[in-house]
Motif scaffolding. Sequence first.
Motif, short mmCIF file in Angstrom:
data_model
loop_
_atom_site.label_atom_id
_atom_site.label_comp_id
_atom_site.label_asym_id
_atom_site.label_seq_id
_atom_site.Cartn_x
_atom_site.Cartn_y
_atom_site.Cartn_z
N VAL A 195 0.88 -1.22 -0.02
CA VAL A 195 -0.16 -0.06 0.07
C VAL A 195 0.86 1.29 -0.03
CG1 VAL A 195 -1.94 1.26 1.10
CG2 VAL A 195 -1.81 -1.30 1.16
N LEU A 196 0.56 1.99 -0.82
CA LEU A 196 1.46 3.45 -1.07
C LEU A 196 0.33 4.62 -0.27
CD1 LEU A 196 2.54 3.16 -4.70
CD2 LEU A 196 3.80 2.52 -2.39
N GLU A 197 0.93 5.49 0.37
CA GLU A 197 0.32 6.65 0.62
C GLU A 197 0.90 8.04 0.03
OE1 GLU A 197 -0.21 9.41 4.71
OE2 GLU A 197 -1.23 7.24 4.55
N TYR A 198 0.02 8.76 -0.52
CA TYR A 198 0.52 10.16 -1.21
C TYR A 198 -0.14 11.16 -0.15
CZ TYR A 198 1.62 7.49 -5.39
OH TYR A 198 2.37 6.61 -6.42
N ARG A 199 0.57 12.38 -0.33
CA ARG A 199 0.06 13.45 0.35
C ARG A 199 0.27 14.60 -0.58
NH1 ARG A 199 0.57 13.26 5.97
NH2 ARG A 199 -0.15 10.97 6.66
N LEU A 200 -0.99 15.03 -1.23
CA LEU A 200 -0.93 16.19 -2.01
C LEU A 200 -0.95 17.66 -1.32
CD1 LEU A 200 -1.03 15.12 -4.97
CD2 LEU A 200 -2.15 13.76 -3.54
N HIS A 259 -3.94 -2.34 -12.42
CA HIS A 259 -2.93 -2.24 -11.59
C HIS A 259 -3.31 -3.31 -9.97
CE1 HIS A 259 -0.55 0.43 -13.89
NE2 HIS A 259 -1.75 1.36 -14.03
N ASP A 260 -4.19 -4.20 -10.45
CA ASP A 260 -4.57 -4.91 -9.20
C ASP A 260 -4.71 -4.27 -7.75
OD1 ASP A 260 -4.29 -7.37 -10.63
OD2 ASP A 260 -2.13 -7.58 -10.31
N VAL A 261 -5.35 -2.98 -8.01
CA VAL A 261 -5.71 -2.38 -6.66
C VAL A 261 -7.17 -2.84 -6.17
CG1 VAL A 261 -6.57 -0.17 -6.00
CG2 VAL A 261 -4.70 -0.21 -7.49
N THR A 262 -7.00 -2.96 -4.89
CA THR A 262 -7.95 -3.65 -3.99
C THR A 262 -8.56 -2.66 -3.16
OG1 THR A 262 -6.83 -4.61 -2.00
CG2 THR A 262 -6.93 -5.85 -4.09
N GLU A 263 -8.10 -1.52 -2.71
CA GLU A 263 -8.52 -0.43 -1.73
C GLU A 263 -8.19 0.78 -1.93
OE1 GLU A 263 -9.54 -1.67 2.25
OE2 GLU A 263 -8.19 0.19 2.63
N VAL A 264 -8.84 1.68 -2.16
CA VAL A 264 -8.34 3.24 -2.23
C VAL A 264 -9.29 3.79 -1.11
CG1 VAL A 264 -8.30 5.30 -3.78
CG2 VAL A 264 -8.39 2.94 -4.72
N SER A 265 -8.20 4.79 -0.36
CA SER A 265 -8.88 5.54 0.84
C SER A 265 -8.51 6.92 0.65
CB SER A 265 -8.45 5.01 1.95
OG SER A 265 -8.90 3.63 2.37
N VAL A 266 -9.44 7.88 0.91
CA VAL A 266 -9.14 9.22 1.06
C VAL A 266 -9.74 9.56 2.44
CG1 VAL A 266 -9.12 9.95 -1.23
CG2 VAL A 266 -11.21 10.06 -0.23
N ALA A 267 -9.58 10.92 2.66
CA ALA A 267 -10.32 11.55 3.98
C ALA A 267 -11.74 11.29 3.96
CB ALA A 267 -10.00 13.05 4.20
N GLY A 318 -8.53 7.40 8.52
CA GLY A 318 -7.31 7.95 9.01
C GLY A 318 -6.27 8.49 8.24
N VAL A 319 -6.88 8.96 7.02
CA VAL A 319 -6.11 9.58 5.99
C VAL A 319 -6.66 10.94 6.08
CG1 VAL A 319 -5.49 9.96 3.36
CG2 VAL A 319 -6.25 7.58 4.41
N PRO A 320 -5.52 11.93 5.98
CA PRO A 320 -5.87 13.18 6.14
C PRO A 320 -6.51 14.18 4.87
CG PRO A 320 -3.47 13.03 5.90
CD PRO A 320 -3.97 11.75 6.09
N THR A 321 -6.85 15.22 4.78
CA THR A 321 -7.09 15.77 3.54
C THR A 321 -5.92 15.90 2.76
OG1 THR A 321 -9.18 17.01 4.85
CG2 THR A 321 -8.16 17.91 2.75
N GLY A 322 -6.20 15.65 1.47
CA GLY A 322 -4.98 15.71 0.52
C GLY A 322 -4.32 14.56 0.43
#
Length: 288
Positions: A211-216, A239-247, A266-270
């Motif tokens: 799992v990767l986390e991006y902060r825009l 890309h074999d993605v099973t889950e995507v989370s945002v704020a 638990g994902v912050p805004t952005g």
Amino acid sequence: MLAGGVVWLTQDEDAPAVRERCSARVGGESTSMSPEQAGNAATVVGISVLRGLPARAATIAIATVVQESRIENLDHGDRDSLGLFQQRPSQGWGTPAQVQDPVYATNAFYDALVEVDGYRDLPVTDAAQRVQRSGFPLAYGDHEPEARLVASTLTGYDPGGFNCRLRALDESIERGDDDSPTPTADRLRRAVAAQVTASAPRVVAESEGKVLEYRLEGEEAARLAWALAGWSVASAKVHDVTEVSVAGSRWSRERSGRGWVAAETGVPTGGVRVGDRSAAGQRPARSR
């Protein structure tokens, strides 16, 4: 509407397999497509986001590929036309291999579009025709309604408007660690960098590299996060993605019939978390 049909989701092992479909929905309007088409649409719209172009550019590009190829990366066409945009190597668009590379072809289209004076204010059919020089110049405008839906949802202006209903993945045997992504996650990282954001991700702790986390950042961080999230869902089959989370919201492949659902992520805004959480990553990931 690009394509139609009813999608049935069931837990009954004796029932027919899920028919995988993706859709863009804004208000009471929607358009649907196959996962293959969705992955290509994600590339076309994502690259407009990466380049900082207005959503109008994405609308023009999507209307173009709907008309030219039905958003399919074709290996044939009229005379030597090839790829999503049916670009002709003999007309200087690139080699046959290049114009069949969706990333190359999309960038080539936008390179030409931004040279069209006042393209943002032109009717879609006029802007597209000045790039494509088609024998059917009035056809692009016919696809503006569905192109707007796809562009609006995948640029993040209509958060959570893009969904894919997909079959669950078999459990992956790949394992990484907190510092190294798995091969699948690394391919995802490279695709994101080429197609939607230059922001560098980190590997989420306790996800075994999956799992990767991006902060825009910046004033548009929330919208850009939704653009990346929409791209991730549209590209989930590829890309074999099973889950995507945002704020405050999560998309799960196993429950994709529900679309985006409100959740304490638990994902912050952005921020955006994306990857394969079907095996490792069952425990809540720690924020840093």
